[in-house]
Design a protein around this motif. Sequence first.
Motif, PDB file in Angstrom:
ATOM      1  N   ALA A 235       0.833  -1.212   0.000  1.00 55.15           N
ATOM      2  CA  ALA A 235       0.000   0.000   0.000  1.00 55.15           C
ATOM      3  C   ALA A 235       0.864   1.257   0.000  1.00 55.15           C
ATOM      4  O   ALA A 235       0.940   1.967   1.011  1.00 55.15           O
ATOM      5  CB  ALA A 235      -0.941  -0.018   1.198  1.00 55.15           C
TER       6      ALA A 235
ATOM      7  N   GLU B 133       0.239   3.977  -0.966  1.00 56.06           N
ATOM      8  CA  GLU B 133      -0.563   5.157  -0.605  1.00 56.06           C
ATOM      9  C   GLU B 133      -0.475   5.461   0.894  1.00 56.06           C
ATOM     10  O   GLU B 133      -0.808   6.569   1.316  1.00 56.06           O
ATOM     11  CB  GLU B 133      -2.030   5.010  -1.063  1.00 56.06           C
ATOM     12  CG  GLU B 133      -2.759   3.762  -0.578  1.00 56.06           C
ATOM     13  CD  GLU B 133      -2.602   2.538  -1.484  1.00 56.06           C
ATOM     14  OE1 GLU B 133      -1.455   2.210  -1.850  1.00 56.06           O
ATOM     15  OE2 GLU B 133      -3.620   1.905  -1.813  1.00 56.06           O
TER      16      GLU B 133
ATOM     17  N   ASP C 188       2.403   5.489   2.434  1.00 57.97           N
ATOM     18  CA  ASP C 188       3.704   6.139   2.681  1.00 57.97           C
ATOM     19  C   ASP C 188       3.500   7.536   3.258  1.00 57.97           C
ATOM     20  O   ASP C 188       4.332   8.035   4.016  1.00 57.97           O
ATOM     21  CB  ASP C 188       4.512   6.287   1.372  1.00 57.97           C
ATOM     22  CG  ASP C 188       5.051   4.947   0.872  1.00 57.97           C
ATOM     23  OD1 ASP C 188       4.927   3.951   1.613  1.00 57.97           O
ATOM     24  OD2 ASP C 188       5.577   4.909  -0.261  1.00 57.97           O
TER      25      ASP C 188
ATOM     26  N   PRO D 259      -1.260   8.878   6.447  1.00 57.13           N
ATOM     27  CA  PRO D 259      -2.413   9.765   6.439  1.00 57.13           C
ATOM     28  C   PRO D 259      -3.023  10.026   7.815  1.00 57.13           C
ATOM     29  O   PRO D 259      -3.688  11.040   8.000  1.00 57.13           O
ATOM     30  CB  PRO D 259      -3.418   9.015   5.543  1.00 57.13           C
ATOM     31  CG  PRO D 259      -2.969   7.591   5.558  1.00 57.13           C
ATOM     32  CD  PRO D 259      -1.476   7.632   5.693  1.00 57.13           C
TER      33      PRO D 259
ATOM     34  N   GLY E  56       6.982   0.434  -0.031  1.00 57.81           N
ATOM     35  CA  GLY E  56       5.532   0.461  -0.262  1.00 57.81           C
ATOM     36  C   GLY E  56       4.753  -0.568   0.553  1.00 57.81           C
ATOM     37  O   GLY E  56       3.528  -0.624   0.497  1.00 57.81           O
TER      38      GLY E  56
ATOM     39  N   SER F 154      -9.469   0.690   6.258  1.00 55.00           N
ATOM     40  CA  SER F 154      -9.744   1.646   5.167  1.00 55.00           C
ATOM     41  C   SER F 154     -10.445   2.874   5.725  1.00 55.00           C
ATOM     42  O   SER F 154     -10.083   4.013   5.429  1.00 55.00           O
ATOM     43  CB  SER F 154     -10.638   1.008   4.101  1.00 55.00           C
ATOM     44  OG  SER F 154     -10.010  -0.124   3.558  1.00 55.00           O
TER      45      SER F 154
ATOM     46  N   VAL G  16      -8.226   5.611   3.452  1.00 52.40           N
ATOM     47  CA  VAL G  16      -7.610   5.121   2.213  1.00 52.40           C
ATOM     48  C   VAL G  16      -8.257   3.769   1.903  1.00 52.40           C
ATOM     49  O   VAL G  16      -8.378   2.952   2.813  1.00 52.40           O
ATOM     50  CB  VAL G  16      -6.083   4.895   2.431  1.00 52.40           C
ATOM     51  CG1 VAL G  16      -5.469   4.099   1.308  1.00 52.40           C
ATOM     52  CG2 VAL G  16      -5.361   6.218   2.631  1.00 52.40           C
TER      53      VAL G  16
ATOM     54  N   GLN H 172      -4.395  -6.300  -1.967  1.00 53.87           N
ATOM     55  CA  GLN H 172      -3.205  -5.621  -1.416  1.00 53.87           C
ATOM     56  C   GLN H 172      -2.674  -6.335  -0.170  1.00 53.87           C
ATOM     57  O   GLN H 172      -1.602  -5.996   0.323  1.00 53.87           O
ATOM     58  CB  GLN H 172      -3.548  -4.171  -1.034  1.00 53.87           C
ATOM     59  CG  GLN H 172      -3.796  -3.255  -2.223  1.00 53.87           C
ATOM     60  CD  GLN H 172      -4.215  -1.877  -1.738  1.00 53.87           C
ATOM     61  OE1 GLN H 172      -5.381  -1.641  -1.416  1.00 53.87           O
ATOM     62  NE2 GLN H 172      -3.267  -0.965  -1.671  1.00 53.87           N
TER      63      GLN H 172
END
Length: 504
Positions: A335, A337, A339, A342, A376, A410, A415, A421
């Motif tokens: 994932a 995203e 990194d 968030p 990642g 999520s 995200v 994944q």
Amino acid sequence: MADESAYDLVELHEKATQTRIVVIGAGIGGLVSALEFAKLGMQVTVVEAGPRAGGAIRSGEVAGLPLDLGAESFATRGGHVRRLLDELGLSDRVVDPETGAGGAWVAGVPRIGAAPLPKGGVLGIPANPFADDVRRVLGWGGAWRAYVDRLRPVLTIGHADSLGALVASRVGRKVLDRLVAPVTTGVYSASPELIDPDVAAPGLNAAITRAGSLTGGVAMLAEERRSAPGGAVQGMRGGMGALVDALVERLERDGVEVRTGAAAESLERRPGDEWRVHLAADDEDGAEPLDAHGVVVATEEGAARRLLAAHAPGLDEDAPVPGPIVDIVTLVLDAPELDAKPRGTGVLTVPGSHRAKALTHATAKWAWIVDAADPGVHVVRVSFGSASEEPATSGLRDEEVAELALAEASQLLGVTLTRDQLRDQRLERYAQSQPASTIGQKQHTARARAAIRTVPCVGAVGAWLAGTGLAQVVPDAIAETDRVRRAVLFESDAASDASGEKDS
Ligand SMILES: Cc1cc2nc3c(=O)[nH]c(=O)nc-3n(C[C@H](O)[C@H](O)[C@H](O)COP(=O)(O)OP(=O)(O)OC[C@H]3O[C@@H](n4cnc5c(N)ncnc54)[C@H](O)[C@@H]3O)c2cc1C
């Protein structure tokens, strides 16, 4: 107590090396206790019911990454855990959590969803209701309601027994529901109504009286804590499991036997204040009982009370207080995203807003995991269950657990994370002890300790007595073991002193 300086030291050493000790339970409390006995050259056997040592410190590989699956850090308060790590030669593995990620977030806030958890408070109670990060979570109405606390007469402030009642009455329901409840549920697995502020935030009640308001008291206490060392947590490169491995290695090097798959079933008192530990019949070594001059019971509360009840008058008057059941689902995800971290290092939830209680973004919190993982790849721990709620993962098949943990992750991270994944997952279930800060718990454990202290050459250690957390369990185990060590070495002499048979 006899005058210990009157003892022949060679004789004392000899006596120590001939002293047999059994420690029941190989969690951190039991292992630390065994180490303390072994330091005097005593013959120690640790019996552990489970297949491995460590108790709530569990580590294992998930998708090829060595990870903590239970405890993942320790409070630096008091320096107790650090001293143990230094003693075991693990100092160079101690690491700080990442600060760049920004702290934790709170999710499930009405209207806004998620926001950074305000900084500078105590147990989620803000010092300044109008600080930007506080007002964002409370809204203007909630911030004004909290501010009214500063205007209310000092005389209405009395000693509060329940954190929930204190917060609701002084600063309002929004502070309680949106800030304090996520913290107590995430940290203690208990709602604020069950928490004793004197234990969870020592000094708060006094600071309220001095400041004349709850938020003023919080500001004072937060300032004192900022200037006091040790308000933080640290972890270990490679995970806290390395502490257990090092302890077991040291113990075995010092001749201690750590026997797994060996559950203690009962304790028999033998003539001369000696003890016999009976093992469950399915012990792999044939369940031969173990004779000992001293015993330390280092299990969870239920097992400890069962083992000790027959010997500690009054111990069976209190029933064990079952603590919360907590499921930790560790997800290893492709994932990139994440990194961007968030939600900082993790998310606490407003109770009732999500099925998960909290989430830790382990690859945002610990650089050593990032170093060990492919680019990642992220590690996320989703926790379920609290004192008032069975884990939502209960009774689910592996596939369903993965679906639920992914859906919660999520939502909490903001995200979308999909099944493809997911590199791997692992669910671990824990029965936590009742947090020491639960109302009445202090008295409950004080009664238990008093009863156990009447039993000659027997002690008890662990989170149910010391409070949850390595920083509580380790120093308590050292102190209690010292008490039993001294009893084993000196008690018979002390008894004869008392009867006038020995000069001292
Ligand atoms: C999910 C989770 C996360 C946590 N995270 C942190 C953290 O990050 N930092 C922190 O400081 N603390 C953390 N804690 C708390 C901390 O891990 C515990 O307070 C501590 O490890 C408890 O140690 P213990 O020795 O008292 O008990 P345990 O670790 O529970 O050990 C008791 C042992 O006794 C054994 N046993 C029971 N009955 C018998 C019997 N009859 N015979 C033989 N053996 C028996 C059990 O199998 C077990 O191994 C966490 C706890 C949990 C559950």
